[in-house]
Design a protein around this motif. Sequence first.
Motif, mmCIF file in Angstrom:
data_model
loop_
_atom_site.group_PDB
_atom_site.id
_atom_site.type_symbol
_atom_site.label_atom_id
_atom_site.label_comp_id
_atom_site.label_asym_id
_atom_site.label_seq_id
_atom_site.Cartn_x
_atom_site.Cartn_y
_atom_site.Cartn_z
ATOM 1 N N ARG A 269 0.843 -1.185 0.000
ATOM 2 C CA ARG A 269 0.000 0.000 0.000
ATOM 3 C C ARG A 269 0.886 1.246 0.000
ATOM 4 N N LEU A 270 0.621 2.144 -0.948
ATOM 5 C CA LEU A 270 1.368 3.402 -1.064
ATOM 6 C C LEU A 270 0.535 4.556 -0.518
ATOM 7 N N VAL A 271 1.193 5.436 0.203
ATOM 8 C CA VAL A 271 0.586 6.686 0.663
ATOM 9 C C VAL A 271 1.568 7.797 0.323
ATOM 10 N N LEU A 272 1.121 8.741 -0.505
ATOM 11 C CA LEU A 272 2.005 9.815 -0.969
ATOM 12 C C LEU A 272 1.461 11.166 -0.547
ATOM 13 N N GLN A 273 2.361 12.019 -0.107
ATOM 14 C CA GLN A 273 2.041 13.421 0.157
ATOM 15 C C GLN A 273 2.750 14.268 -0.898
ATOM 16 N N CYS A 274 2.025 15.199 -1.518
ATOM 17 C CA CYS A 274 2.537 15.999 -2.629
ATOM 18 C C CYS A 274 2.781 17.429 -2.159
ATOM 19 N N LYS A 275 4.001 17.905 -2.334
ATOM 20 C CA LYS A 275 4.378 19.261 -1.960
ATOM 21 C C LYS A 275 4.870 19.999 -3.200
ATOM 22 N N VAL B 199 4.403 1.775 2.231
ATOM 23 C CA VAL B 199 5.425 2.659 1.674
ATOM 24 C C VAL B 199 4.883 4.086 1.761
ATOM 25 N N ALA B 200 5.569 4.936 2.527
ATOM 26 C CA ALA B 200 5.180 6.337 2.682
ATOM 27 C C ALA B 200 6.161 7.202 1.901
ATOM 28 N N VAL B 201 5.619 8.103 1.074
ATOM 29 C CA VAL B 201 6.450 8.900 0.166
ATOM 30 C C VAL B 201 6.026 10.349 0.242
ATOM 31 N N VAL B 202 7.030 11.249 0.255
ATOM 32 C CA VAL B 202 6.781 12.684 0.102
ATOM 33 C C VAL B 202 7.433 13.115 -1.201
ATOM 34 N N VAL B 203 6.617 13.661 -2.111
ATOM 35 C CA VAL B 203 7.094 14.083 -3.422
ATOM 36 C C VAL B 203 7.000 15.600 -3.489
ATOM 37 N N THR B 204 8.074 16.248 -3.942
ATOM 38 C CA THR B 204 8.074 17.699 -4.020
ATOM 39 C C THR B 204 8.744 18.166 -5.303
ATOM 40 N N THR B 205 8.371 19.363 -5.713
ATOM 41 C CA THR B 205 9.030 19.990 -6.868
ATOM 42 C C THR B 205 10.257 20.771 -6.442
#
Length: 268
Positions: free
Chosen positions: A186-192, A220-226
Amino acid sequence: MTAPTRPLRRVRRRRRFDLRTTALFFLLLALLLTLAGLVARTAAAAAERRPAWAVTLLVVGFALTVACCRGRRRWSARRLVRCATEALEEAAETAVDALGETPVDVVPAAVVDPARTPVADSVEETLVVETAAVTDVTDYESLGPDEFEQAIAGLCARDGCTDVEVVGGAGDLGADVTAVAPDGRRLVLQCKRYGDGHKVGSQDLQRFGGTCFTVHEADVAVVVTTGDFTAPATEYATQCGILCVDAEGLRAWDSGTGLRPWELPGEG
């Protein structure tokens, strides 16, 4: 007493056979026959619409023909055909001569580089395709927050994730996108979506770390940012098992040249 002499018969000089002239002659003859057919067809259509006019024109034409023939010694169909044939032959010869004098543009032959081989061309085409794939990356910084979340969800779906959902909004408790990875986790992503010079701090990671595993049950916990991450944020993410994807990692993921988030080392 002198013997009567017979008048000498004029001998026609035989022309040399020329394939181009003969072909052009028959082409002109076909055009004339086609034109005559069109004229006859038009005349027939006109005769159907106005028969009285057609009869009148036929009578006048016949009278003119008779009047012209009276002034000549003898009207011969053979002579008429011969004159028409000679005229067509002269026209064909003139056209052939004109075509022969027309300059022909010479197309230069392709210059072949002996150093280039089919293998080299194939390698070059592959490099061009790979370069195009690398450079054709979405400008994520120009997207709005909601558009950025949708784009990240699209990347997950593109790379084989299932049950992809955009859950960001009020009361999301730090989760913006959820999905199931190809390996079943299971994926959980936070988008910044941050601009230049704005980095994701440790407080953002702490808020996400408090809910991603306990509330959203992430494998799997992910933080994605630009943008980028501060050093304390990276340290906290390493301790908690949260994966950080910065602008460079996002471009690599988008272009297919880097690892996907669920393939990164250090997942919890």
